[in-house]
Design a protein around this motif. Sequence first.
Motif, mmCIF file in Angstrom:
data_model
loop_
_atom_site.group_PDB
_atom_site.id
_atom_site.type_symbol
_atom_site.label_atom_id
_atom_site.label_comp_id
_atom_site.label_asym_id
_atom_site.label_seq_id
_atom_site.Cartn_x
_atom_site.Cartn_y
_atom_site.Cartn_z
ATOM 1 N N GLY A 180 -6.283 7.847 -8.002
ATOM 2 C CA GLY A 180 -5.112 8.542 -7.484
ATOM 3 C C GLY A 180 -4.079 7.371 -7.082
ATOM 4 O O GLY A 180 -2.827 7.222 -7.173
ATOM 5 N N ALA A 181 -4.842 6.309 -6.226
ATOM 6 C CA ALA A 181 -3.778 5.215 -5.791
ATOM 7 C C ALA A 181 -3.314 4.564 -6.649
ATOM 8 O O ALA A 181 -2.352 3.686 -6.449
ATOM 9 N N GLU A 182 -3.758 4.388 -8.118
ATOM 10 C CA GLU A 182 -3.100 3.754 -8.993
ATOM 11 C C GLU A 182 -1.797 4.223 -9.899
ATOM 12 O O GLU A 182 -1.324 3.658 -10.612
ATOM 13 N N LEU A 183 -1.724 5.745 -9.213
ATOM 14 C CA LEU A 183 -0.707 6.631 -9.917
ATOM 15 C C LEU A 183 0.910 6.003 -9.810
ATOM 16 O O LEU A 183 1.765 5.949 -10.805
ATOM 17 N N PRO A 184 1.199 5.699 -8.623
ATOM 18 C CA PRO A 184 2.485 5.341 -8.107
ATOM 19 C C PRO A 184 2.843 4.239 -9.234
ATOM 20 O O PRO A 184 4.015 4.016 -9.452
ATOM 21 N N GLY A 185 1.885 3.104 -9.501
ATOM 22 C CA GLY A 185 2.382 1.978 -10.340
ATOM 23 C C GLY A 185 2.327 2.604 -11.980
ATOM 24 O O GLY A 185 3.253 1.781 -12.567
ATOM 25 N N LYS A 186 2.107 3.614 -12.303
ATOM 26 C CA LYS A 186 2.406 4.178 -13.461
ATOM 27 C C LYS A 186 3.513 5.237 -13.625
ATOM 28 O O LYS A 186 3.668 5.665 -14.769
#
Length: 337
Positions: free
Chosen positions: A268-274
Motif C-alpha cells: 500500500g505504501a507504494e501506491l501514491p507513487g503509482k
Amino acid sequence: MKGNQLPDLVMKWTRIPTFDEFFEKSSKPLEQLVSWNNSLDDQICKFRKLGADVRKLSKADAPEPLGTVKLEIVNSQINLTIVHKEQVVPESKLDKVSLERLNLVKKKIGLLHKRLATLKKRQGFENANFKVGEKDKKTIELSADKDLLSKFKDEDDIVDMGRSIVKFNNRVSLLDVQLAGNVTLEQAISALLNSLKDELKKRAEKLKISVENGVPEISGLPDDVEGFLPDLVARAWKLFKSILDLLKKLTKQVPALLPEIETAMKEGAELPGKLKDAATSANLGGMEILKAGKNTSSNIKTLGSGPTITKTLSSTVNDTLLEIAGVFTKASKEEDN
C-alpha cells in the motif's frame, strides 16, 4: 474487562480499479480482526450480565440491580431513561460510577444529534433518523435509504456517524453492565462454577477444572445441558463455553494474520507513487484525481492500523485467558481442600 467495540473499517472508493481491488482484498484480514474483537467483547459483556443473575442464586450479598437502560426515539431525539421494576430511576439514586457512565452516554447523544442534523442537509437524507435496534433494544441504528448509504459510505459524514453510533452503543452497554450490579468477569465465572458444582453434587458427580499450558479446561458436563442445568445456569454455561472456544481459536489465528497485514501495508505504501499513471489509465479528471489521492492516503492509513489492532486483540485474548485461568486455579485448589 472493559467494553472495547471497534467501528467497522471503511475503505474509501478511489475509482481506480487496480487500487480498489487491492484495498478490498487487503482489508479482509483487518475486517476479520474487528469482527473477532467485537464478538469477544459482546460475549463477555453479555456473560457479565448473566453472571450477575447467576451470582444471586448462591450469594446473599450479590449486588441489587440499580435498573436497566431503556432507549426510545422521540421526534428524532434519542431518549435514554433508567428503569427498575417499571419505574424511572432518578439520577440521584445512581452510584458514582453509574452516573459517570450515564454522563458519557449523554455527551455522545448530543454529538449524535449534531451529526444527524448535518446528515439531513445532504440530498436524499432529509428523512434520515435514528431507530432502536431490531435485535437489541438497547442499541440504536441509523435509518436511511440503504442505496444512498451504500453509495456515500466513504463520505466523512457517513463514516463519522457510523463510528459515533458504535461508540454510543458501547457506552450504553457498559452503563447497563454497571446498573446490573457491576459483576466483574472474575465474579461472573466464580458464580457460574459454584452453580455448576452445586448441580453436579446433586447427581453425585464432580466438575473437573484445570489449566493446561495456560489454557483453562473444564469437563464433567454433558454436551447438551438443556434439562440438565437450570435455564439461567445453562445459558451462562453455553455463553462461557463459547467465549472459551473463541479465545482458544484466537490465540492461533490472530498472530497468523500479521504477516498478511504487514505485506498489505508494504504494498500500500507504494501506491501514491503509482497514482498519477493509474488515474490516467482510469480516465479520471483533475478533481477526481485529487479525491482519489485523498482516499488512497486514507485507505493506507487504515491499513496501517492493522498491527495496532492485532496487538490490542492479542493482549485482550491473553489477558482474558490469564484472568480465567486464575479463577480456575483458585477454584481447583478450593475443591482439593
